[in-house]
Scaffold this motif. Structure first.
Motif, short mmCIF file in Angstrom:
data_model
loop_
_atom_site.label_atom_id
_atom_site.label_comp_id
_atom_site.label_asym_id
_atom_site.label_seq_id
_atom_site.Cartn_x
_atom_site.Cartn_y
_atom_site.Cartn_z
N LEU A 44 50.76 42.97 25.63
CA LEU A 44 49.83 42.40 24.65
C LEU A 44 50.25 40.97 24.37
O LEU A 44 51.36 40.71 23.90
N LEU A 45 49.36 40.03 24.68
CA LEU A 45 49.67 38.60 24.60
C LEU A 45 48.70 37.91 23.65
O LEU A 45 47.61 37.53 24.05
N GLY A 46 49.08 37.77 22.40
CA GLY A 46 48.26 37.03 21.46
C GLY A 46 46.85 37.56 21.33
O GLY A 46 45.91 36.79 21.18
N GLY A 47 46.66 38.86 21.42
CA GLY A 47 45.34 39.45 21.26
C GLY A 47 44.62 39.78 22.55
O GLY A 47 43.54 40.36 22.53
N VAL A 48 45.19 39.41 23.70
CA VAL A 48 44.62 39.76 24.99
C VAL A 48 45.63 40.66 25.70
O VAL A 48 46.82 40.38 25.73
N LEU A 49 45.14 41.73 26.29
CA LEU A 49 46.00 42.64 27.04
C LEU A 49 46.06 42.19 28.49
O LEU A 49 45.02 42.08 29.16
N LEU A 50 47.28 41.91 28.97
CA LEU A 50 47.49 41.68 30.39
C LEU A 50 47.87 43.03 30.97
O LEU A 50 48.92 43.59 30.65
N ALA A 51 46.99 43.59 31.79
CA ALA A 51 47.21 44.91 32.39
C ALA A 51 47.59 44.73 33.86
O ALA A 51 47.08 43.83 34.54
N LEU A 52 48.48 45.59 34.32
CA LEU A 52 48.87 45.63 35.72
C LEU A 52 48.54 47.02 36.26
O LEU A 52 48.83 48.01 35.59
N ALA A 53 47.96 47.08 37.44
CA ALA A 53 47.62 48.35 38.07
C ALA A 53 47.76 48.19 39.58
O ALA A 53 47.61 47.08 40.10
N PRO A 54 48.06 49.26 40.28
CA PRO A 54 48.16 49.16 41.73
C PRO A 54 46.87 48.58 42.34
O PRO A 54 45.76 48.94 41.93
N MET A 55 47.04 47.68 43.31
CA MET A 55 45.90 47.00 43.92
C MET A 55 44.86 47.99 44.44
O MET A 55 43.66 47.78 44.28
N GLY A 56 45.29 49.07 45.06
CA GLY A 56 44.35 50.06 45.59
C GLY A 56 43.49 50.66 44.50
O GLY A 56 42.28 50.84 44.69
N ASP A 57 44.08 50.95 43.35
CA ASP A 57 43.32 51.51 42.23
C ASP A 57 42.30 50.51 41.70
O ASP A 57 41.15 50.86 41.42
N VAL A 58 42.72 49.25 41.56
CA VAL A 58 41.81 48.21 41.06
C VAL A 58 40.66 48.01 42.04
O VAL A 58 39.50 47.91 41.64
N THR A 59 40.97 47.97 43.33
CA THR A 59 39.94 47.79 44.35
C THR A 59 38.96 48.96 44.33
O THR A 59 37.74 48.77 44.38
N GLU A 61 38.11 50.86 41.89
CA GLU A 61 37.26 50.83 40.69
C GLU A 61 36.32 49.63 40.65
O GLU A 61 35.15 49.78 40.32
N ALA A 62 36.83 48.45 40.97
CA ALA A 62 36.06 47.22 40.78
C ALA A 62 35.27 46.78 42.01
O ALA A 62 34.31 46.02 41.88
N ALA A 63 35.68 47.24 43.18
CA ALA A 63 35.00 46.84 44.41
C ALA A 63 35.02 47.99 45.41
O ALA A 63 35.58 47.88 46.50
N PRO A 64 34.40 49.13 45.05
CA PRO A 64 34.44 50.31 45.92
C PRO A 64 33.98 49.98 47.34
O PRO A 64 32.98 49.29 47.53
N GLY A 65 34.75 50.47 48.30
CA GLY A 65 34.38 50.26 49.69
C GLY A 65 34.82 48.94 50.28
O GLY A 65 34.66 48.70 51.47
N SER A 66 35.37 48.06 49.45
CA SER A 66 35.82 46.75 49.93
C SER A 66 37.27 46.83 50.38
O SER A 66 38.03 47.65 49.87
N PRO A 67 37.67 45.95 51.29
CA PRO A 67 39.08 45.90 51.64
C PRO A 67 39.88 45.32 50.47
O PRO A 67 39.33 44.59 49.64
N GLN A 68 41.16 45.65 50.42
CA GLN A 68 42.00 45.07 49.38
C GLN A 68 42.10 43.57 49.60
O GLN A 68 42.21 43.11 50.74
N PRO A 69 42.02 42.78 48.53
CA PRO A 69 42.08 41.33 48.68
C PRO A 69 43.46 40.87 49.15
O PRO A 69 44.47 41.52 48.91
N THR A 70 43.46 39.73 49.82
CA THR A 70 44.69 39.08 50.22
C THR A 70 44.60 37.62 49.81
O THR A 70 43.51 37.07 49.67
N GLY A 71 45.72 36.99 49.59
CA GLY A 71 45.74 35.58 49.25
C GLY A 71 45.31 35.32 47.82
O GLY A 71 45.05 36.22 47.03
N TRP A 72 45.25 34.04 47.50
CA TRP A 72 44.90 33.62 46.15
C TRP A 72 43.41 33.76 45.94
O TRP A 72 42.60 33.43 46.81
N SER A 73 43.02 34.25 44.74
CA SER A 73 41.61 34.56 44.45
C SER A 73 40.82 33.38 43.91
O SER A 73 39.61 33.46 43.77
N GLY A 74 41.49 32.29 43.56
CA GLY A 74 40.80 31.17 42.94
C GLY A 74 40.77 31.25 41.43
O GLY A 74 40.20 30.40 40.76
#
Length: 145
Positions: A44-59, A61-74
């Protein structure tokens, strides 16, 4: 409610190595939330939660069927500090904690000062100071300019 509330509540970073990423943020001195493990962790950082989760789980949920991202996201995250000199101090401390230096502290054309680091997963953090920045008692940003 007819619209989306103007607030940022949670930022989730997908991790390829949860143990290393959790350890890095703890080394910065950030307090990990109770119940954290290698399936989910939060800071918890000043009212915003920084959450960490395994990349596969995030992918899944947030991008079903997509490959796991690589490199910097911008996307960059920012930690706004209290003084111009704090930019250099915090940059040095983050690198000592294991961050990769990306761009050394420099005065910016908009009147502030900032530097960039990358965490162990390559997520970019800007360490920044702005002359008009103001914070509440939790450290949440109230004004920027």
């Amino acid at each position: 409610m007819t619209g989306i509330p103007a607030r940022l509540s949670i930022v989730t970073l997908g991790a390829r190595d949860m143990g290393a990423l959790r350890g890095f943020y703890r080394t910065l001195g950030w307090q990990e939330m109770p119940g954290a493990d290698d399936t989910w962790a939060g800071f918890l950082l000043g009212g915003v939660l920084l959450a960490l989760a395994p990349m596969g789980d995030v992918t899944d949920e947030a991008a079903p069927g997509s490959p796991q991202p690589t490199g910097w996201s911008g996307v960059t995250l920012a930690c706004t500090v209290d003084t111009r000199d704090d930019v250099d101090r915090v940059f040095t401390a983050a690198v000592a904690a294991g961050a990769t230096p990306v761009a050394a502290a420099t005065d910016r054309s908009w009147g502030g000062r900032s530097a960039f680091i990358a965490d162990p997963e390559g997520n970019r953090w800007e360490i920044t100071w702005g002359p008009e920045a103001a914070f509440d008692e939790r450290g949440a940003l109230l004004t920027w300019g």
